[in-house]
Design an enzyme around this catalytic site. Structure first.
Site, PDB file in Angstrom:
ATOM      1  N   ALA A 211       0.840  -1.203   0.000  1.00  0.00           N
ATOM      2  CA  ALA A 211       0.000   0.000   0.000  1.00  0.00           C
ATOM      3  C   ALA A 211       0.870   1.245   0.000  1.00  0.00           C
ATOM      4  O   ALA A 211       2.088   1.154  -0.102  1.00  0.00           O
ATOM      5  CB  ALA A 211      -0.910  -0.021   1.223  1.00  0.00           C
ATOM      6  N   ASN A 212       0.268   2.406   0.111  1.00  0.00           N
ATOM      7  CA  ASN A 212       1.032   3.658   0.230  1.00  0.00           C
ATOM      8  C   ASN A 212       0.330   4.583   1.216  1.00  0.00           C
ATOM      9  O   ASN A 212      -0.714   4.252   1.758  1.00  0.00           O
ATOM     10  CB  ASN A 212       1.209   4.316  -1.145  1.00  0.00           C
ATOM     11  CG  ASN A 212      -0.124   4.663  -1.777  1.00  0.00           C
ATOM     12  OD1 ASN A 212      -0.843   5.527  -1.296  1.00  0.00           O
ATOM     13  ND2 ASN A 212      -0.469   3.952  -2.855  1.00  0.00           N
ATOM     14  N   ARG A 213       0.913   5.753   1.442  1.00  0.00           N
ATOM     15  CA  ARG A 213       0.461   6.620   2.533  1.00  0.00           C
ATOM     16  C   ARG A 213      -0.699   7.547   2.179  1.00  0.00           C
ATOM     17  O   ARG A 213      -1.081   8.400   2.964  1.00  0.00           O
ATOM     18  CB  ARG A 213       1.620   7.488   3.028  1.00  0.00           C
ATOM     19  CG  ARG A 213       2.720   6.700   3.674  1.00  0.00           C
ATOM     20  CD  ARG A 213       3.733   7.628   4.323  1.00  0.00           C
ATOM     21  NE  ARG A 213       4.872   6.888   4.825  1.00  0.00           N
ATOM     22  CZ  ARG A 213       4.867   6.224   5.969  1.00  0.00           C
ATOM     23  NH1 ARG A 213       3.796   6.232   6.728  1.00  0.00           N
ATOM     24  NH2 ARG A 213       5.942   5.565   6.355  1.00  0.00           N
ATOM     25  N   SER A 214      -1.244   7.439   0.978  1.00  0.00           N
ATOM     26  CA  SER A 214      -2.331   8.354   0.603  1.00  0.00           C
ATOM     27  C   SER A 214      -3.553   8.133   1.491  1.00  0.00           C
ATOM     28  O   SER A 214      -3.979   7.003   1.714  1.00  0.00           O
ATOM     29  CB  SER A 214      -2.708   8.108  -0.864  1.00  0.00           C
ATOM     30  OG  SER A 214      -3.927   8.737  -1.137  1.00  0.00           O
ATOM     31  N   ALA A 277      -3.369   7.776  -5.490  1.00  0.00           N
ATOM     32  CA  ALA A 277      -1.989   7.274  -5.505  1.00  0.00           C
ATOM     33  C   ALA A 277      -2.090   5.825  -5.957  1.00  0.00           C
ATOM     34  O   ALA A 277      -2.311   4.922  -5.143  1.00  0.00           O
ATOM     35  CB  ALA A 277      -1.369   7.396  -4.128  1.00  0.00           C
TER      36      ALA A 277
END
Ligand code: CTP
Length: 417
Positions: A211-214, A277
């Site tokens: 995943a990512n931090r968005s 993102a």
């Protein structure tokens, strides 16, 4: 902005902050030094989207009062002491709150609270009259029990009454950051906007993912503001956030699901905003069950995903405006310009992730909007709804400029971008 002065009624300002926040406002508390002797800054910081501001000097920001003054749609001072009223009337910027009051062009609501003798003093009454003459709104104190058990006029107006007056003023000003949603112009009526939001999640196995931090807040804010301004909005979101009212919402998890949802509906959109993102890589062979520790450390091989923005650029329909985002830590404008060209977008909204308070996980953002046709627009640190409005203004200006950027018919004719 909520200004709090040093008086016993400062504890009621906590309730004002809570009620305003519950109503959807983005509230920045600004405390005088004396206020912090009654209620700690930590109490306000805990309830507000950013830490309470107390000092004109020594903080991270070199000129906090001008940022706060410009950001505000409304300034409420509760309680306002005799000192604050006097300094404000005299144009004295003795501290951060005083300086911000002089630096703002937003409507100001002051809610005085003090002992009856002080409130009735001709100096205080004249200061209040001066402020009212200049357009400052005054919510007078009520009669009741005051500090020390005295009875008289001077008690801070009820927090509910303060919030109701604030909501009223925001509604009148047509401000758009929270309490008074849907009061501005409906300049996007008839425009179909597709917005993506959030970070995609790419499964490794049945329980783990990449995943990512968005957070998805910026994309959701764009969908909300577009709907407020009359657009018909399709939001494709990977974020666990509530969909704004009046917006069609499609929930997705992975980059592939996002690509399907966007590309199946993009042809009908006048404006596509890729705020999501989207993962650039995903595990090549996700395991259907759960990988157990006893199976050993798994080797996860990644493969690229489809670049949806670039695909939109290839598939663009005449007249469509395509907006990309670029979250960068190095050479943000250079990377943003490169993405405009590489992905065939009309606008790229560049997020410099090194700016404090901007980008992932914050309630605020600071961006530079790059136009394919040339030109840039900087939007300093502001709530994500304000950034959303600026992005939509830019998209709308491209959409309504015939023969300018991003139209394939123009491009085929060799139009200068
Ligand atoms: N994007 C997309 N599909 C992807 C990845 C990104 O549509 N698979 C979009 C994002 O929604 C955003 C823009 O492309 O609008 C910029 O994404 P970014 O990851 O910053 O660009 P990249 O081309 O991946 O460049 P970088 O090398 O900086 O990662």
């Amino acid at each position: 902005m909520l200004g709090v002065c040093g008086g016993i009624a400062a504890y009621k300002a906590v309730e004002v902050l809570r009620l305003l926040s519950d109503a959807g406002a983005y509230v920045v508390p600004v405390l005088t030094r004396a206020a912090t002797r009654f209620v700690g800054a930590a109490t306000f910081s805990a309830l507000a989207p950013e830490p309470a501001a107390t000092e004109l000097f020594g903080g991270a920001e070199p000129i906090p009062h001008t940022r706060l003054g410009r950001l505000a749609d409304l300034v409420v001072v509760a309680p306002a002491t005799a000192r604050l009223l006097g300094e404000y009337a005299a144009g004295i910027s003795g501290d951060l709150l005083g300086a911000t009051l002089l630096a703002t062009r937003a409507p100001v609501l002051v809610c005085p609270a003090m002992h009856a003798e002080m409130w009735e003093h001709p100096a205080v009454q004249e200061n209040v009259a001066t402020l009212e003459r200049r357009g400052v709104h005054v919510l007078p104190p009520e009669s009741g029990v005051l500090a020390g058990g005295d009875v008289g006029v001077g008690r801070l107006a009820d927090p509910e009454a303060i919030v109701s007056a604030a909501t009223d003023l925001l509604g009148r000003a047509g401000a758009g950051t929270g309490v008074a949603r849907s009061t501005g112009a409906r300049d996007l009526a008839g425009v179909r906007v597709l917005v993506t939001a959030g970070g995609t999640r790419e499964p490794i196995d049945a329980v783990r993912y990449v995943a990512n931090r968005s957070s998805g807040r910026q994309g959701h804010a764009i969908a909300e503001v577009a709907a407020d301004r009359g657009a018909s909005v399709l939001l494709v979101t990977a974020a666990p956030l509530e969909a704004p009212d009046g917006v069609e919402c499609v929930r997705v998890d992975t980059a592939a699901e996002l690509a399907d949802a966007v590309l199946s509906r993009s042809a009908e959109a006048h404006v596509v905003v890729m705020a999501a993102a989207v993962a650039d890589f995903r595990p090549k062979d996700p395991v259907p069950g759960k990988i157990a520790k006893r199976d050993g450390v798994p080797e996860v091989v990644l493969e690229p995903t489809l670049d949806v923005l670039a695909e939109l650029g290839r598939r663009r329909v005449p007249g469509q405006v395509i907006v990309g985002f670029a979250a960068e830590t190095r050479d943000p404008l250079g990377r943003g310009r490169a993405k405009l060209v590489e992905k065939g977008a009309d606008l790229v909204v560049v997020n410099d992730l090194t700016v404090p308070g901007a980008g992932f996980g914050h309630e605020t953002n600071a961006v530079t909007i790059l136009f394919a046709a040339g030109g840039t627009r900087e939007v300093p640190l502001a709530p994500k709804r304000t950034i959303a409005a600026a992005v939509l203004d830019a998209a709308s200006s491209v959409l309504r400029a015939p023969g300018v950027a991003g139209r394939p018919d123009d491009r085929n004719e060799g139009a200068v971008r």
